[in-house]
Scaffold this motif. Structure first.
Motif, PDB file in Angstrom:
ATOM      1  N   ILE A   1      -6.573  11.099   5.870  1.00 42.64           N
ATOM      2  CA  ILE A   1      -7.952  10.622   6.042  1.00 42.64           C
ATOM      3  C   ILE A   1      -8.293   9.579   4.983  1.00 42.64           C
ATOM      4  N   ARG A   2      -7.917   9.855   3.734  1.00 46.85           N
ATOM      5  CA  ARG A   2      -8.207   8.896   2.659  1.00 46.85           C
ATOM      6  C   ARG A   2      -7.483   7.577   2.899  1.00 46.85           C
ATOM      7  N   SER A   3      -6.222   7.652   3.328  1.00 51.21           N
ATOM      8  CA  SER A   3      -5.454   6.432   3.576  1.00 51.21           C
ATOM      9  C   SER A   3      -6.070   5.635   4.727  1.00 51.21           C
TER      10      SER A   3
ATOM     11  N   MET B   1     -10.826  -8.029   4.110  1.00 49.46           N
ATOM     12  CA  MET B   1     -10.044  -9.195   4.514  1.00 49.46           C
ATOM     13  C   MET B   1     -10.799 -10.036   5.543  1.00 49.46           C
ATOM     14  N   VAL B   2     -11.429  -9.369   6.518  1.00 44.58           N
ATOM     15  CA  VAL B   2     -12.187 -10.107   7.543  1.00 44.58           C
ATOM     16  C   VAL B   2     -13.344 -10.861   6.910  1.00 44.58           C
ATOM     17  N   SER B   3     -14.008 -10.224   5.962  1.00 42.51           N
ATOM     18  CA  SER B   3     -15.141 -10.882   5.301  1.00 42.51           C
ATOM     19  C   SER B   3     -14.708 -12.096   4.498  1.00 42.51           C
ATOM     20  N   ARG B   4     -13.420 -12.174   4.168  1.00 43.89           N
ATOM     21  CA  ARG B   4     -12.898 -13.325   3.421  1.00 43.89           C
ATOM     22  C   ARG B   4     -12.189 -14.329   4.316  1.00 43.89           C
ATOM     23  N   GLY B   5     -12.350 -14.161   5.630  1.00 45.74           N
ATOM     24  CA  GLY B   5     -11.843 -15.165   6.553  1.00 45.74           C
ATOM     25  C   GLY B   5     -10.528 -14.841   7.225  1.00 45.74           C
ATOM     26  N   TYR B   6     -10.047 -13.615   7.102  1.00 41.58           N
ATOM     27  CA  TYR B   6      -8.778 -13.253   7.746  1.00 41.58           C
ATOM     28  C   TYR B   6      -8.924 -13.287   9.262  1.00 41.58           C
TER      29      TYR B   6
ATOM     30  N   GLU C   1      -9.331   0.923   6.460  1.00 42.56           N
ATOM     31  CA  GLU C   1     -10.495   0.295   7.095  1.00 42.56           C
ATOM     32  C   GLU C   1     -11.264  -0.570   6.101  1.00 42.56           C
ATOM     33  N   ARG C   2     -11.431  -0.058   4.878  1.00 40.14           N
ATOM     34  CA  ARG C   2     -12.163  -0.848   3.873  1.00 40.14           C
ATOM     35  C   ARG C   2     -11.410  -2.133   3.534  1.00 40.14           C
ATOM     36  N   VAL C   3     -10.084  -2.028   3.418  1.00 42.01           N
ATOM     37  CA  VAL C   3      -9.289  -3.219   3.116  1.00 42.01           C
ATOM     38  C   VAL C   3      -9.387  -4.233   4.254  1.00 42.01           C
TER      39      VAL C   3
ATOM     40  N   TYR D   1       0.799  -1.220   0.000  1.00 45.89           N
ATOM     41  CA  TYR D   1       0.000   0.000   0.000  1.00 45.89           C
ATOM     42  C   TYR D   1       0.836   1.277   0.000  1.00 45.89           C
ATOM     43  N   GLY D   2       2.164   1.119   0.024  1.00 41.57           N
ATOM     44  CA  GLY D   2       3.020   2.285  -0.136  1.00 41.57           C
ATOM     45  C   GLY D   2       2.838   2.922  -1.501  1.00 41.57           C
TER      46      GLY D   2
END
Length: 256
Positions: free
Chosen positions: A201-203, A214-219, A208-210, A161-162
């Motif tokens: 703020i955007r970052s 990830m959590v929704s995919r089982g992380y 948070e969205r990422v 994400y850099g």
């Protein structure tokens, strides 16, 4: 062997098909770390040993087909350390000698030589490692070497994400310039500060969205191992040739 073309590309990596490029990443990491460890352990008075180390790195660069000009150009990253080393003979205390009318500290001269020699060799080894190994493979190598998983994940997110943040900065700069803005002095610092705040703020929101994705995919706190990187005994032997040769030089440096 993992695909060298896959994963996250970075500017330091130079694509190639040399024997060094073909080594598993954890063997390269281990070789570079052990080489630097040996160099640091070498007595500073054994000047000839550092010349031999430089020759060994030159042989590695030749086998990796890394141009000398490219290697020297990337060594410029150590310029701040060179500046620090140049100042040491002037500010250090102790016995002094006069060179070209300048009063220099003997301890400072030895310290400057120590920093320059060992620092340059360490940076050169790191540059060769980055030039012949993809970032994604370096992360796989760190996993293979049993580095704490949390540290590997942090490094992975920083790498991935850099560039995203850098692209966002570039778009914001283009947007400012398209509206006629050009930073020319202190009076424009307010606009740049607001841009920095908006970027933060955007970052943060993107992070948070990422994370939610990830959590929704089982992380659950650990990343799955996609590529299981292994190394044969021959590959380990080839990779450890550099630190083993350096170790012999180091021992001779202490004995002679």
């Amino acid at each position: 062997m993992p695909d060298r073309g896959a994963g996250h590309a970075h500017r330091l990596y130079r694509h190639g098909h040399s024997p060094v490029h073909g080594l598993p990443p954890h063997t390269e990491l281990a070789a570079a770390f052990l080489f630097v460890l040996v160099v640091v352990s070498t007595p500073r008075e054994a000047m000839w040993a550092f010349a031999v180390y430089a020759g060994l790195l030159a042989l590695v660069a030749r086998h990796a087909r890394v141009p000398a000009g490219l290697l020297l150009k990337r060594l410029l990253i150590e310029a701040p350390f060179v500046a620090f080393a140049v100042l040491m003979p002037f500010v250090a205390e102790g016995e002094r000698v006069h060179v070209l009318g300048l009063s220099l500290s003997v301890n400072g001269l030895w310290g400057a030589w120590n920093v320059l020699a060992k620092g340059t060799l360490g940076v050169a080894a790191s540059v060769l490692l980055a030039t012949t190994t993809e970032l994604r493979e370096l992360l796989l190598g760190l996993q293979r070497l049993k580095l704490p998983p949390l540290l590997v994940q942090i490094a992975s997110f920083m790498i991935r994400y850099g560039d995203v943040i850098a692209d966002e900065m570039r778009r914001m700069r283009i947007a400012r310039e398209s509206r006629g803005f050009e930073a020319r002095g202190v009076r424009h610092w307010g606009v740049l500060a607001k841009s920095a705040g908006a970027l933060f703020i955007r970052s943060y929101e993107r992070g948070e969205r990422v994370h939610l994705a990830m959590v929704s995919r089982g992380y659950a706190g650990s990343m799955p191992v996609i590529d299981e990187v292994t190394a044969s005994r021959a590959q380990w032997s080839y990779a450890l040739t550099l630190p083993c040769a350096a170790l012999v030089v180091c021992l001779l440096g202490w004995i002679l």
